[in-house]
Structures are given as C-alpha cells and as structure tokens.
Design a protein around this motif. Structure first.
Motif, PDB file in Angstrom:
ATOM      1  N   THR A  25      -9.961  20.715  10.369  1.00  0.00           N
ATOM      2  CA  THR A  25      -8.991  19.726   9.915  1.00  0.00           C
ATOM      3  C   THR A  25      -8.966  18.573  10.894  1.00  0.00           C
ATOM      4  N   GLN A  26      -9.304  17.412  10.429  1.00  0.00           N
ATOM      5  CA  GLN A  26      -9.363  16.239  11.288  1.00  0.00           C
ATOM      6  C   GLN A  26      -8.677  15.065  10.616  1.00  0.00           C
ATOM      7  N   LEU A  27      -8.024  14.265  11.422  1.00  0.00           N
ATOM      8  CA  LEU A  27      -7.524  13.000  10.917  1.00  0.00           C
ATOM      9  C   LEU A  27      -8.697  12.079  10.609  1.00  0.00           C
ATOM     10  N   VAL A  32      -5.731   5.312  17.234  1.00  0.00           N
ATOM     11  CA  VAL A  32      -5.004   6.577  17.132  1.00  0.00           C
ATOM     12  C   VAL A  32      -3.532   6.310  16.846  1.00  0.00           C
ATOM     13  N   LEU A  33      -2.958   5.364  17.587  1.00  0.00           N
ATOM     14  CA  LEU A  33      -1.548   5.047  17.373  1.00  0.00           C
ATOM     15  C   LEU A  33      -1.334   4.347  16.032  1.00  0.00           C
ATOM     16  N   ALA A  34      -2.347   3.658  15.543  1.00  0.00           N
ATOM     17  CA  ALA A  34      -2.234   3.055  14.214  1.00  0.00           C
ATOM     18  C   ALA A  34      -2.203   4.133  13.135  1.00  0.00           C
ATOM     19  N   THR A  35      -2.835   5.258  13.407  1.00  0.00           N
ATOM     20  CA  THR A  35      -2.899   6.348  12.442  1.00  0.00           C
ATOM     21  C   THR A  35      -1.640   7.198  12.462  1.00  0.00           C
ATOM     22  N   MET A  36      -1.110   7.452  13.656  1.00  0.00           N
ATOM     23  CA  MET A  36      -0.040   8.428  13.775  1.00  0.00           C
ATOM     24  C   MET A  36       1.323   7.982  13.244  1.00  0.00           C
ATOM     25  N   PRO A  37       1.797   6.747  13.483  1.00  0.00           N
ATOM     26  CA  PRO A  37       3.159   6.410  13.037  1.00  0.00           C
ATOM     27  C   PRO A  37       3.438   6.666  11.556  1.00  0.00           C
ATOM     28  N   PRO A  38       2.556   6.270  10.613  1.00  0.00           N
ATOM     29  CA  PRO A  38       2.876   6.572   9.214  1.00  0.00           C
ATOM     30  C   PRO A  38       2.989   8.071   8.947  1.00  0.00           C
ATOM     31  N   LEU A  39       2.073   8.847   9.554  1.00  0.00           N
ATOM     32  CA  LEU A  39       2.085  10.289   9.315  1.00  0.00           C
ATOM     33  C   LEU A  39       3.298  10.944   9.955  1.00  0.00           C
ATOM     34  N   LEU A  40       3.618  10.540  11.200  1.00  0.00           N
ATOM     35  CA  LEU A  40       4.786  11.109  11.870  1.00  0.00           C
ATOM     36  C   LEU A  40       6.082  10.672  11.183  1.00  0.00           C
ATOM     37  N   SER A  41       6.130   9.445  10.703  1.00  0.00           N
ATOM     38  CA  SER A  41       7.314   8.981   9.971  1.00  0.00           C
ATOM     39  C   SER A  41       7.484   9.775   8.681  1.00  0.00           C
ATOM     40  N   ALA A  42       6.378  10.033   8.003  1.00  0.00           N
ATOM     41  CA  ALA A  42       6.442  10.836   6.778  1.00  0.00           C
ATOM     42  C   ALA A  42       6.904  12.256   7.092  1.00  0.00           C
ATOM     43  N   ILE A  43       6.435  12.813   8.216  1.00  0.00           N
ATOM     44  CA  ILE A  43       6.866  14.156   8.623  1.00  0.00           C
ATOM     45  C   ILE A  43       8.374  14.168   8.869  1.00  0.00           C
ATOM     46  N   ASN A  70      -3.108   0.151   8.414  1.00  0.00           N
ATOM     47  CA  ASN A  70      -3.007   0.045   9.866  1.00  0.00           C
ATOM     48  C   ASN A  70      -4.370   0.019  10.541  1.00  0.00           C
ATOM     49  N   LEU A  71      -5.311   0.791  10.008  1.00  0.00           N
ATOM     50  CA  LEU A  71      -6.658   0.797  10.583  1.00  0.00           C
ATOM     51  C   LEU A  71      -7.319  -0.573  10.408  1.00  0.00           C
ATOM     52  N   VAL A  72      -7.053  -1.215   9.278  1.00  0.00           N
ATOM     53  CA  VAL A  72      -7.596  -2.563   9.076  1.00  0.00           C
ATOM     54  C   VAL A  72      -6.986  -3.531  10.089  1.00  0.00           C
ATOM     55  N   GLY A  98       2.644   0.134  14.424  1.00  0.00           N
ATOM     56  CA  GLY A  98       3.721   1.105  14.572  1.00  0.00           C
ATOM     57  C   GLY A  98       4.898   0.774  13.680  1.00  0.00           C
ATOM     58  N   LEU A  99       5.296  -0.485  13.675  1.00  0.00           N
ATOM     59  CA  LEU A  99       6.401  -0.905  12.819  1.00  0.00           C
ATOM     60  C   LEU A  99       6.057  -0.739  11.345  1.00  0.00           C
ATOM     61  N   ASN A 100       4.810  -0.988  10.996  1.00  0.00           N
ATOM     62  CA  ASN A 100       4.380  -0.806   9.608  1.00  0.00           C
ATOM     63  C   ASN A 100       4.509   0.654   9.192  1.00  0.00           C
ATOM     64  N   GLY A 101       4.098   1.549  10.090  1.00  0.00           N
ATOM     65  CA  GLY A 101       4.188   2.978   9.786  1.00  0.00           C
ATOM     66  C   GLY A 101       5.609   3.484   9.715  1.00  0.00           C
ATOM     67  N   LEU A 102       6.508   2.875  10.500  1.00  0.00           N
ATOM     68  CA  LEU A 102       7.896   3.335  10.535  1.00  0.00           C
ATOM     69  C   LEU A 102       8.641   3.066   9.231  1.00  0.00           C
ATOM     70  N   ARG A 103       8.027   2.313   8.337  1.00  0.00           N
ATOM     71  CA  ARG A 103       8.679   2.076   7.043  1.00  0.00           C
ATOM     72  C   ARG A 103       8.915   3.381   6.285  1.00  0.00           C
ATOM     73  N   LEU A 104       8.102   4.387   6.565  1.00  0.00           N
ATOM     74  CA  LEU A 104       8.241   5.658   5.856  1.00  0.00           C
ATOM     75  C   LEU A 104       9.413   6.486   6.353  1.00  0.00           C
ATOM     76  N   LEU A 105      10.111   6.018   7.387  1.00  0.00           N
ATOM     77  CA  LEU A 105      11.304   6.725   7.849  1.00  0.00           C
ATOM     78  C   LEU A 105      12.481   6.538   6.902  1.00  0.00           C
ATOM     79  N   ALA A 106      12.459   5.497   6.111  1.00  0.00           N
ATOM     80  CA  ALA A 106      13.597   5.180   5.242  1.00  0.00           C
ATOM     81  C   ALA A 106      13.725   6.198   4.110  1.00  0.00           C
TER      82      ALA A 106
END
Length: 667
Positions: A259-261, A312-323, A609-611, A646-654
């Motif tokens: 399992t890999q990101l 890596v940090l571009a990948t993690m915020p959306p996933l962690l916010s979703a979690i 975010n990767l883009v 990071g801010l883009n990914g944090l949108r999933l916290l709402a």
C-alpha cells in the motif's frame, strides 16, 4: 481478550507442516495488548517531538543559539537515527528510499542554517514510522488473541469409558471428547451422540445457535448450549477452522499488494534523480574551478527547493483532513494510505449478520391458527411466559417482542428445557410448549406444519406454540434489517458501477430473503471464512478492487485479503476491528458510501496539490539552475507552496465536505 488462558503449543514431537499449524506454534496468545511505549519507534518519536517542542519557543523568541541548538541536535539524533539506519540498510540492497533522503535533506537544511525546517522534517517522519509500528503491533495482538477462543483443555473419553482432562493441543483426529453444557468445543469434529444448540457465530456469523445432534459437524471455539455432546475429533487443533483463520489473516496481510500513496510510487526515480542532480551541481562547478562556499550554498539551495517533502506535504493535508472529518462523523480511518485506497474501490462485498442486519433476532411474524381462537397478543403472551425463564436467544427475542407491545407476561411453573426441541411450562393451569416445529409436530403434514414451512421459506426461524398438546400458532423470528441497508446498497452500486455481493455464513434461505429486500442479486451463502477469502480473490483476479464490509471473526480473513476492509464497530469482534482498514464506530451503515465519496474528493485534491507543488518546484529549480536563486527566496517559495497546498487540503475539514459526499453518494 483474557477470558481464557493461552492455547498450549503442540507437543514437541508434532510434525505438522500446514500454515495453520505454524500459526498455532508461532503465535502464542498474549494476556494483554502491546503497550504503545513498549515499541522503540514510539519512544524515539515521542522523545524527538518533546525535544522539538522544547526548542521551538526558544528559537522563535530569539533566545541565543546555545539555548535551543542542543535541543534541536538531540531531536535530529533521536528522531533520525532509526529512519537513517533503515535507509542505509536499504542502500546496501541498492535501494534509495525516502527515509534516507529526508534525513539527508534535514542535515543539508541544518548545514545552511535552516535548522528548524530540518528538525520539523525529522519529527514528521519519526512520528509516521511510530504510527505504522503501533498499527502493526495492535493487529498482531488481535490475531494472537483469537486463539483464546479455543479452550486450553478438553475432556477426552478413554477407550474404557473413563474421562481425562488433557491440553487442547494434545487432541488428535480420532479422539472422542465430552463437551458439557456451557463449554466451548475443544476441536473440530462430528457429534457422536447427544443434542444441544451451539453458538457458532464466530465461525459462520449465524445470528442464532444451531441445533446439533448425532452426525452434525461442530467447530473448535464455538459455545455449547444446554445439552451435553460427545464429539469425535476429525482434525488436529493445529488445523482447526480457528487456527486456519489465524493463518489466513497473517497470510493475507503478508501477501496483500504493497500500500503506497501516489507520491511514493515515483519515490525511487525522483530520489535518485534529485541526489544525482545535487551531487552534479556541487561537483561539476568545483571541477571547473568554482569557489567551495557559493557552490555548496547553491547545491544545498537546490536540495531544499527540489526536496520531495513539499510534495509529501501536498499529499497529506487532504487525506489527513478527510480522516479527521470522517472521525468526527463516526468512521475511524486508520491511515492516509487507507483513505486514498477507499476512493479506488470498484466492487463491494457485504456480510449479512451484524452488517446489513442489526445482529439481534426479533419477532417478525405472529400467526395464530384459526382453530385456536387466539389473537396475536394472546399467542405472543403465552409464548413469552413459557420462554421467560430461558436464556436462549430465541427466548429473549420472544420476551422482548411481548414487552415491545406492552404485554403483561404472567408467571409460570414447571419450566423445563429440552436442547434442540424447546421449552415447556405451565401458564395459568395450561401446559404450554414452545419450540421447533419439526420436533413438536413429529413429522405431521397439516396446517401448523404448512404455516411453519412457509415462514422458513421466507428465511425466518419458525417457532411453534402449543397448548395442552394442540398447536395454536407459529412465530417467525429473524435478524432485523438495518434501516439504512437498502440505501447503502444503492449508493455503493452507484459508486462502484455494480451491485454489491452478499457473502455470508448464514443459510441460503435467510440470505436470499435479505438480498431481495436490499436489492442484491449476487448472493453467496453458507460460506466459511476461507470461502469468503476465495470469493474476494476471485473478484480481484477479475481486475476488481474489492471493499469488504463485515463485523465478525469469520470476516477477518476477507477483511485482510481485500483491497480495503471496513468493520462495523459496535458489535465487531476484536480481530475484525484490528484487521480492518477502517471502522464504522457508530454502526451507521450509510457512512460506508459516504466515506468512500469523501476519499474520492480527497484524491482529487491530492492531484490538484501535486500540480501546484510541482509547478513551484519546477519554477524554483529552473531559477536555481539557470540563474542565481537567493537562499531565503528559495526557502520562502518552497514553504509558500507548502502553505498553499496545505490550506487547499484543509478544505476537507469542514462538515460541508461530509454532507456533500453523503448527498451525492460519493459521485
């Protein structure tokens, strides 16, 4: 689990070569779970985090370097030595992994004065490694604890008829054992004589105990009811169904595709290219006569701006916010990898009992016979009164049904229970019998038998009620469907493009009835744990990424073998909860398609975010290579891109992100 002592190892002279036998020998059942800080990874990560948090305020408040420098240095050592050593070991095998690269990047950052950035990177990677170690240890604990289901000792009947207590592992095929009321069956075998009802939910998932008599198969670890059974052992304990479940969970965990990101899939090529470019950027100018200090500064600037930590940090915020969002709504997703994988599923396989149903039997039908002159309430009152002293699950369902209707249950005398048959009692001077139609009717072919047969064809458990030897009515009992089951099946069908599969150990009639109610066409019933695994692997061989949803011990191997596994949390077994990739803590089945939809949105944000991160990295690298990129500007650009993604990914916290995923059924 500490309800039973550990299963003894097989005798030293044993010669089994099966995986299940190896599992029994090699996996002793511990008496308690692994403590978090018993793991070295957790201790080192905690120390690194504490040192970093101690140094950070001193640094930011302008204290002299001698006050915070040693703390940062200690954080580098405590958090970085394990991933650094693992990276060096991988390097010996000609593999360049991201752990070593991050340690080198952190040291490089410190070398050019960016001590804080390097320490933060070290702490992030140490914490990630600790979390992975904790998850692995907890899963191993739960797998080992499964062996506690099998009793440590059994009563073996000798050839002369005498009884002896022997270790469960000492049993062998051909032995005869006595299973008393309330005991767990010591080994897989077949009933020689006796009658009882055995709760085998741990193996098959059936919600009700199953009547057993001579010739019927029983499984190790299942719980005997009120009758005594003499059982002939047909398999060594090392090859029992319980031991095979352990072996299957471990094998599936070992052989499951890595399992890999998404970002880790390009880790090797990117890492090698970055290291080679950094070395070239440092060595070539020196060979051409450039000065050492500006050359080193330029190379280190390149390493910082090209470092994959931004990706890596571009990948993690959306996933962690979703979690975090899923956690607030009752779904525990165990890692960012799992959150990413949830969005990839294209086929679902659902367990029946405890997943699509509530897992508790209820009275669904009350059918007085016309000749009895009774109404539904009178019939249910008589049955509840006779069953009130019993502890059988069917009895509890009948009594609960009467209480739900507000009926007064009268007292009884002369209560008696016959295993596999039913109960008798005197209620208001009348002899009332409640139990199996086949046993109480004695093979008669009349109206009561037809009514019972009709209920059984509909997937209910039929219970006959008789008064003074005359049948007066039939009750139907079944596990109740969850209110959101049909909607969940519809949502998963829309998400994956195909209807889910029903995989259950329950009988085909009950499975077919439930499948018809929720809209499932593909029904696979009467499955043992290994059959569920085979069904999952069959779908995966057809190119499917399978999501398995279950709750029992018997579901654990399939949860481990699937692309992604989700366990129902309220009544889920310890093994299922630890083996699954995610847990629906509040038992809301509708949360399953919602979290899949949330995962798909998180994956879309990861791509965005990767883009963004890639654009920044490319621009900064080109600037550094073609011109002269000032180090502060390079750091600012690198950190700025991290803040943006990071801010883009944090949108999933709402909460609106969860509502949107729920309302759209993940589409």
């Amino acid at each position: 689990m500490t309800s039973a002592p550990p299963l003894p190892h097989p005798p030293a002279g044993g010669t089994s070569t099966s995986p299940a036998a190896d599992a029994v020998r090699d996996v002793p059942a511990p008496r308690r779970r692994t403590r978090i800080f018993a793991l070295p990874e957790a201790r080192w990560a905690a120390a690194a985090l504490a040192l970093f948090l101690a140094a950070l305020p001193l640094h930011l408040l302008g204290a002299p370097a001698w006050a915070w420098g040693p703390l940062y240095a200690a954080a580098y050592v405590t958090g970085g030595w394990e991933p650094g050593w693992a990276g060096l070991q991988a390097l010996r095998g000609r593999t360049l992994d991201v752990d070593l690269l991050m340690v080198v990047a952190a040291i490089g950052a410190a070398a050019i004065g960016q001590v804080l950035d390097g320490a933060l990177l070290i702490v992030i990677f140490a914490t990630s490694g600790a979390l992975e170690a904790i998850a692995t240890a907890r899963t191993a604990d739960s797998v080992r604890g499964l062996l506690d289901l099998a009793p440590a000792t059994a009563t073996r009947i000798a050839d002369d008829g005498g009884e002896e207590t022997v270790p469960g592992a000492a049993l062998k095929a051909g032995d005869t054992i006595l299973v008393r009321p309330g005991e767990r069956v010591g080994a897989d075998g077949r009933v020689l004589d006796g009658a009882s009802e055995v709760d085998q939910a741990t193996i098959t998932g059936e919600p009700l105990p199953v009547a057993k008599e001579a010739g019927d198969e029983v499984f190790a670890g299942t719980l005997n009811g009120t009758g005594a059974l003499r059982v002939k052992v047909e398999r060594d304990p090392s090859d029992s169904v319980i031991a095979r479940i352990v072996a299957m969970v471990e094998e599936a965990s070992r052989t499951k595709a890595p399992t890999q990101l998404f970002v880790e899939k390009i880790e090797q090529r990117y890492s090698i290219g970055m290291v080679a470019a950094t070395i070239a950027l440092f060595a070539l100018p020196l060979l051409l006569g450039a000065a050492l200090q500006p050359t080193l500064l330029r190379a280190m600037t390149f390493m910082i701006v090209a470092s994959p930590c931004a990706v890596v940090l571009a990948t993690m915020p959306p996933l962690l916010s979703a979690i975090a969002n899923a956690g607030r709504h009752g779904v525990l997703v165990k890692s960012a990898v799992v959150m990413e994988r949830l969005g990839q599923v294209d086929r679902a396989a659902l367990d029946k009992t405890g997943t699509l149903t509530e897992g508790t039997p209820r009275v669904t039908d009350i059918r007085p016979l016309p000749a009895s002159g009774m109404d539904e309430n009178a019939l249910l009152t008589l049955a509840a009164a006779a069953e009130h002293p019993s502890e059988h699950p069917l009895a509890r369902a009948i009594v609960d049904g009467a209480r739900t209707r507000g009926l007064a249950v009268p007292p009884v005398t002369g209560f008696a229970s016959a295993p596999g048959t039913g109960v008798t009692a005197t209620v208001g001077g009348r002899a009332v019998a409640v139990g199996s139609p086949a046993r109480l009717l004695g093979g008669r072919d009349d109206h009561p038998a037809a009514a019972a047969a009709e209920l059984e064809r509909e997937g209910r458990t039929a219970v006959l009620v008789g008064v003074d030897g005359t049948p007066v009515g039939v009750l139907g009992i079944a596990d109740r469907l969850r209110t959101d089951a049909a909607a969940t099946v519809t949502a998963l069908s829309a998400l994956t493009g195909s209807a889910p599969v029903l995989v259950t150990g329950d009988n085909p009639r009950a499975a077919a009835r439930l499948a018809e109610e929720v809209g499932i066409d593909d029904v696979r019933a009467g499955l043992l744990p290994q059959d569920k695994v085979a069904a999952v692997r069959e779908m995966e061989q057809a190119g499917r990424k399978v999501l398995v949803v279950g709750d029992g011990v018997n579901d654990a191997p399939a949860l481990a073998a699937a692309h992604t596994g989700i366990a129902m949390g309220r009544a889920g077994s310890d093994l299922a909860l630890e083996t699954a990739d995610a847990v629906v803590v509040r038992d809301e089945l509708a949360a399953v398609p919602t979290v899949v939809g949330l995962s798909r949105r998180a994956r879309r944000l990861v791509v965005q975010n990767l883009v963004i991160a890639g654009t920044f990295i490319t621009g900064l690298v080109v600037w550094d290579l073609v011109g002269t990129l000032p180090l502060p500007l390079g750091v600012a650009g690198h950190e700025g891109s991290t803040v943006i993604v990071g801010l883009n990914g944090l949108r999933l916290l709402a909460d609106s992100a969860w509502r949107r995923a729920r309302d759209r059924n993940g589409r």
